[in-house]
Design a protein around this motif. Structure first.
Motif, PDB file in Angstrom:
ATOM      1  N   LYS A  82       0.835  -1.206   0.000  1.00 36.00           N
ATOM      2  CA  LYS A  82       0.000   0.000   0.000  1.00 36.00           C
ATOM      3  C   LYS A  82       0.870   1.256   0.000  1.00 36.00           C
ATOM      4  O   LYS A  82       0.598   2.217  -0.733  1.00 36.00           O
ATOM      5  CB  LYS A  82      -0.928   0.007   1.203  1.00 36.00           C
ATOM      6  N   GLU A  83       1.918   1.240   0.810  1.00 38.45           N
ATOM      7  CA  GLU A  83       2.817   2.396   0.861  1.00 38.45           C
ATOM      8  C   GLU A  83       3.483   2.644  -0.487  1.00 38.45           C
ATOM      9  O   GLU A  83       3.640   3.797  -0.908  1.00 38.45           O
ATOM     10  CB  GLU A  83       3.880   2.183   1.942  1.00 38.45           C
ATOM     11  N   SER A  84       3.867   1.582  -1.182  1.00 33.79           N
ATOM     12  CA  SER A  84       4.504   1.764  -2.489  1.00 33.79           C
ATOM     13  C   SER A  84       3.520   2.391  -3.485  1.00 33.79           C
ATOM     14  O   SER A  84       3.900   3.245  -4.284  1.00 33.79           O
ATOM     15  CB  SER A  84       5.044   0.437  -3.011  1.00 33.79           C
ATOM     16  N   LYS A  85       2.263   1.985  -3.438  1.00 31.75           N
ATOM     17  CA  LYS A  85       1.263   2.584  -4.327  1.00 31.75           C
ATOM     18  C   LYS A  85       1.016   4.051  -3.971  1.00 31.75           C
ATOM     19  O   LYS A  85       0.819   4.892  -4.857  1.00 31.75           O
ATOM     20  CB  LYS A  85      -0.038   1.791  -4.267  1.00 31.75           C
ATOM     21  N   ASP A  86       1.043   4.360  -2.679  1.00 25.53           N
ATOM     22  CA  ASP A  86       0.878   5.754  -2.249  1.00 25.53           C
ATOM     23  C   ASP A  86       2.041   6.619  -2.722  1.00 25.53           C
ATOM     24  O   ASP A  86       1.849   7.749  -3.165  1.00 25.53           O
ATOM     25  CB  ASP A  86       0.751   5.836  -0.724  1.00 25.53           C
ATOM     26  N   VAL A  87       3.261   6.079  -2.644  1.00 19.34           N
ATOM     27  CA  VAL A  87       4.445   6.813  -3.105  1.00 19.34           C
ATOM     28  C   VAL A  87       4.347   7.052  -4.610  1.00 19.34           C
ATOM     29  O   VAL A  87       4.634   8.144  -5.101  1.00 19.34           O
ATOM     30  CB  VAL A  87       5.742   6.056  -2.730  1.00 19.34           C
TER      31      VAL A  87
END
Length: 150
Positions: A82-87
């Protein structure tokens, strides 16, 4: 003697190979072809031809070169996907024309931006991004497509 012969043949292979030719090219049969002015006999270990052919095959399969990207995120925790998609979303809102890559190589999620031939080129993007992504840094990558370079 053997090493210098191999090195000489290796250098000749680069100058004799046809870059865009679709026909099969065999360096050793080309060198040993008789000509009007004489002939050439090559005394070599049979494995040298195999080594040179392996080298040529590997180069044909590579579609790119070593390069650099700016790594924006590296994580392996529970929320890393999820964090990678947010970045990625945040990066695209800042620089929509720049290429972005989200990759998973167990156990890490990575987000990388750009396609650069040298580290100096990657540092230009890095300097633009370090305010919004303080943990970003340039990383070397393998096999960057030639067509992606700016």
């Amino acid at each position: 003697m053997g090493k210098s012969l191999f090195f000489g043949l290796f250098l000749m292979s680069g100058t004799l190979c046809y870059g865009q030719s679709n026909e099969e090219f065999n360096l050793f049969s080309e060198v040993q072809q008789p000509s009007e002015s004489g002939s050439l006999v090559i005394a070599q270990d049979f494995e040298i031809e195999d080594i040179v052919n392996i080298h040529l095959d590997v180069n044909k399969r590579n579609t790119g070169v070593d390069g650099f990207r700016v790594q924006l995120f590296l994580g392996s925790n529970y929320n890393a996907k999820k964090e990678s998609k947010d970045v990625k979303t945040e990066f695209l809102s800042l620089m929509p024309d720049e290429s972005i890559y989200v990759m998973y190589e167990a156990p890490f999620w990575r987000v990388q931006a750009g396609d650069f031939r040298s580290k100096n080129e990657a540092l230009v993007l890095y300097n633009k991004l370090k305010k919004d992504f303080p943990s970003c840094y340039p990383v070397p990558v393998k096999n960057v497509d030639y067509n992606k370079f700016k």
